[in-house]
Design an enzyme around this catalytic site. Structure first.
Site, mmCIF file in Angstrom:
data_model
loop_
_atom_site.group_PDB
_atom_site.id
_atom_site.type_symbol
_atom_site.label_atom_id
_atom_site.label_comp_id
_atom_site.label_asym_id
_atom_site.label_seq_id
_atom_site.Cartn_x
_atom_site.Cartn_y
_atom_site.Cartn_z
ATOM 1 C CG ASP A 22 -17.203 -48.910 11.028
ATOM 2 O OD1 ASP A 22 -16.081 -48.390 10.864
ATOM 3 O OD2 ASP A 22 -17.362 -50.054 11.479
ATOM 4 N NE ARG A 82 -14.480 -39.648 15.849
ATOM 5 C CZ ARG A 82 -14.500 -39.727 17.165
ATOM 6 N NH1 ARG A 82 -15.236 -38.911 17.870
ATOM 7 N NH2 ARG A 82 -13.777 -40.630 17.792
ATOM 8 N NE ARG A 126 -8.382 -42.498 14.000
ATOM 9 C CZ ARG A 126 -8.049 -43.633 14.588
ATOM 10 N NH1 ARG A 126 -7.885 -43.678 15.892
ATOM 11 N NH2 ARG A 126 -7.867 -44.718 13.870
ATOM 12 N NE ARG A 163 -11.293 -46.932 7.829
ATOM 13 C CZ ARG A 163 -10.983 -47.416 9.024
ATOM 14 N NH1 ARG A 163 -10.101 -46.826 9.763
ATOM 15 N NH2 ARG A 163 -11.580 -48.497 9.467
ATOM 16 C CE1 TYR A 168 -12.991 -55.440 14.358
ATOM 17 C CE2 TYR A 168 -13.581 -56.000 12.112
ATOM 18 C CZ TYR A 168 -12.742 -55.375 13.007
ATOM 19 O OH TYR A 168 -11.645 -54.686 12.555
#
Ligand code: CP3
Length: 334
Positions: A64, A28, A19, A15, A141
């Site tokens: 992703d 973004r 963010r 990562r 998921y």
């Protein structure tokens, strides 16, 4: 990854694009997350941002783990601040019997295009690492419909409908192998399999429901590109993960690196394993913790420095930069 001698311990961060980086947040503000993944120019730019800003020793492809499940028609969406949502989760034998194999080349041409652009831009300066979710983590998921604490739908399916479970795992393992081999063909020098949530399983369940699929998957990968096999909460699973395959085993922060490496055997490389939360503290404390991990690695060839999991949103960028510099300084063998 090949356990060759190096001038200093290489470091990259899971990562590292994300963010916590202002230039990522600026991107973004213009593009939704899925849109960003599907726009090779923008995804390539975001992949390169941390390489420029942090001087890390590898780039990790911006994509992703859930992109390859979109063609299953399960209704994948990334909701603001919530993470991934699968609107039509796979809960029963019938849901799984109805699935068709995933046509990976048709589903994610944009990922391969991003990899080509990044590899071209890097021109060998640092390697590009490709990645995919491991079948268990992706299946969790698909079955839960999103993140979960107890993975009860997943475990129920595994225990009650083992044939359906194995069919789902086979389908995902085949698609994942194709996905990673496509990334390697497009310029990824190595790949990481994220089995982020596999630590919820008991060793016997890992052996029965996951390991054969990981073994089959890893065997199908293009030779020459080393494989990093990563999970969290895996202290009790490490020997089984190693037996499943991978040139490098990723360690989270819940294990001591020296003990875990001795358990695995020093004939395999390891990656890790600073607690991502340490980056909330300042550089003097980060330095102590880096030194401890480097001491535990003992200068052996085959240690890649990383966090035990991804950089947390809200981590100060200066602390992340300080971490990379400290690893390079304290591990310098020249
Ligand atoms: O810098 C990098 O590491 C490369 C990019 C990357 C992303 N996802 C981008 C992303 C990688 C390697 C991943 C892997 C991934 N995705 C995993 C395995 C790694 C892990 O954290 O265990 C998992 C479980 C996912 C699924 C996923 N995608 C979740 C749980 C979330 C939301 C929670 C979160 O951490 O943000 C995402 C969204 C996502 N994937 C973001 C990014 C940068 C945040 C999207 C945004 O809000 O901008």
């Amino acid at each position: 990854m090949r356990r060759e001698p190096v001038p200093y311990t290489p470091v990259w961060l899971m990562r590292q694009a994300g963010r916590y980086l202002p230039e990522y947040r600026a991107m973004r503000a213009r593009l939704g997350f899925l849109e960003l993944c599907k726009t090779p120019d923008a995804a390539a730019e975001v992949t390169l941002q941390p390489v420029e800003r942090l001087s890390v020793d590898a780039a990790i492809l911006f994509a992703d783990i859930l992109l390859i499940v979109e063609p299953l028609g399960v209704g994948l969406e990334f909701e603001k601040g919530e993470g991934p949502v699968i609107h039509r989760p796979l809960r029963s034998e019938r849901d799984i019997a109805a699935l068709r194999p995933i046509d990976v080349d048709a589903a994610v041409p944009f990922v391969f295009e991003t990899a080509r652009r990044v590899a071209r831009a890097l021109a060998g300066r640092v390697p590009l690492i490709g990645f995919a979710g491991a079948p268990f983590t992706v299946a969790s998921y698909l079955v839960e419909g999103g993140p979960s604490r107890d993975y009860l739908y997943t475990k129920r399916l595994m225990y009650e409908e083992p044939e359906a479970w194995h069919r789902l795992m086979e389908l995902l393992a085949a698609a994942t192998a194709r996905y990673l081999n496509g990334q390697i063909a497009a310029g990824a020098a190595a790949v990481q399999l994220f089995d982020s949530w596999v630590g919820v399983l008991a060793p016997d369940d890992y052996r029965a429901f996951v390991q054969p699929h990981m073994r089959a998957l890893i065997r199908t990968l293009t030779p020459g590109a080393p494989v990093i096999h990563f999970g969290t909460g895996t202290a009790a699973l490490l020997p089984l993960m190693r037996a499943a395959g991978g040139d490098v085993i990723g360690l989270d922060w819940r294990v001591d690196l020296d003990t875990a490496w001795a358990t695995l055997g020093h004939d395999v490389a390891v990656q890790g394993n600073l607690d991502p939360a340490v980056l909330l503290a300042g550089p003097p404390y980060i330095r102590q913790r880096v030194k401890d991990i480097l001491d535990r690695a003992g200068g052996r060839p085959g240690h890649i420095f990383n966090l035990g999991h991804g950089v947390l949103p809200g981590t100060p960028v200066e602390h992340v930069k300080a971490l990379v510099d400290i690893v390079h300084e304290l591990s310098d063998r020249r």
